[in-house]
Design an enzyme around this catalytic site. Structure first.
Site, PDB file in Angstrom:
ATOM      1  N   ARG A   1      15.044  -8.990 -35.083  1.00  0.00           N
ATOM      2  CA  ARG A   1      13.659  -9.101 -35.545  1.00  0.00           C
ATOM      3  C   ARG A   1      12.754  -9.269 -34.328  1.00  0.00           C
ATOM      4  NH1 ARG A   1      15.258  -7.161 -39.800  1.00  0.00           N
ATOM      5  NH2 ARG A   1      16.455  -8.404 -41.244  1.00  0.00           N
ATOM      6  N   GLY A   2      11.560  -8.720 -34.410  1.00  0.00           N
ATOM      7  CA  GLY A   2      10.611  -8.855 -33.315  1.00  0.00           C
ATOM      8  C   GLY A   2      10.503  -7.605 -32.470  1.00  0.00           C
ATOM      9  N   CYS A   3      11.327  -6.616 -32.761  1.00  0.00           N
ATOM     10  CA  CYS A   3      11.243  -5.344 -32.058  1.00  0.00           C
ATOM     11  C   CYS A   3      10.497  -4.352 -32.936  1.00  0.00           C
ATOM     12  CB  CYS A   3      12.642  -4.806 -31.750  1.00  0.00           C
ATOM     13  SG  CYS A   3      13.580  -5.836 -30.613  1.00  0.00           S
ATOM     14  N   GLU A   4       9.633  -3.553 -32.316  1.00  0.00           N
ATOM     15  CA  GLU A   4       8.856  -2.577 -33.071  1.00  0.00           C
ATOM     16  C   GLU A   4       9.757  -1.494 -33.662  1.00  0.00           C
ATOM     17  OE1 GLU A   4       5.541   0.551 -31.760  1.00  0.00           O
ATOM     18  OE2 GLU A   4       4.940  -1.538 -31.514  1.00  0.00           O
ATOM     19  N   VAL A   5      10.736  -1.042 -32.889  1.00  0.00           N
ATOM     20  CA  VAL A   5      11.726  -0.091 -33.395  1.00  0.00           C
ATOM     21  C   VAL A   5      12.997  -0.875 -33.689  1.00  0.00           C
ATOM     22  CG1 VAL A   5      10.780   1.865 -32.097  1.00  0.00           C
ATOM     23  CG2 VAL A   5      12.611   0.517 -31.108  1.00  0.00           C
TER      24      VAL A   5
END
Length: 139
Positions: free
Chosen positions: A49-53
């Site tokens: 979680r926390g990654c755009e992709v």
């Protein structure tokens, strides 16, 4: 699933020696291609979680050495993550104690060239690596 992508071509010194951000960016994309696709890693409990992709990270310990497997759809994210994996894969807990992945990346000066979302994603990957390391050292 392989946790042993060959990252031996990755050199933080080579990245630092690159004369421009464009040269660094090309190296990062090239190194991202060293991380092989891992369809079996793409499960809900491995997503970061926390990654755009979407980014997936797995962790195993073999003979007291830590190995991380990563997959993502972005060559840039895989390349940036490879800079982390090359520092942790195949090392023991004692070899990794005191390792400052954020500090190592700051030393490379990449954050000033990355978008806030890529910086956040990289920090989320670092946090998950540390979480795995801490969880694996519990009795």
């Amino acid at each position: 699933m392989t946790y042993h992508d060959d990252l031996s071509a990755i050199s933080l010194a080579e990245l630092q020696a690159a004369h421009s951000w464009q040269q660094q960016y090309k190296l990062i994309i090239h190194w991202g291609k060293l991380i092989s696709p891992k369809p079996t890693l793409r499960v809900a409990d491995k997503v970061i979680r926390g990654c755009e992709v979407p980014v997936w990270l797995g962790h195993i310990v073999e003979q007291e050495r830590h190995y991380f497997a990563l997959d993502a759809d972005s060559s840039v994210i895989k390349g940036l993550a490879s800079l982390l994996l090359v520092q942790v894969n195949g090392k023991t807990s004692s070899e990794l104690s005191g390792l400052d992945l954020q500090g190592e990346l700051r030393g490379l000066g990449l954050e000033k060239h990355l978008t806030p979302s890529r910086n956040n994603g990289l920090n989320a990957i670092i946090a998950r690596i540390y979480q795995h390391l801490n969880d694996s050292d519990l009795p």
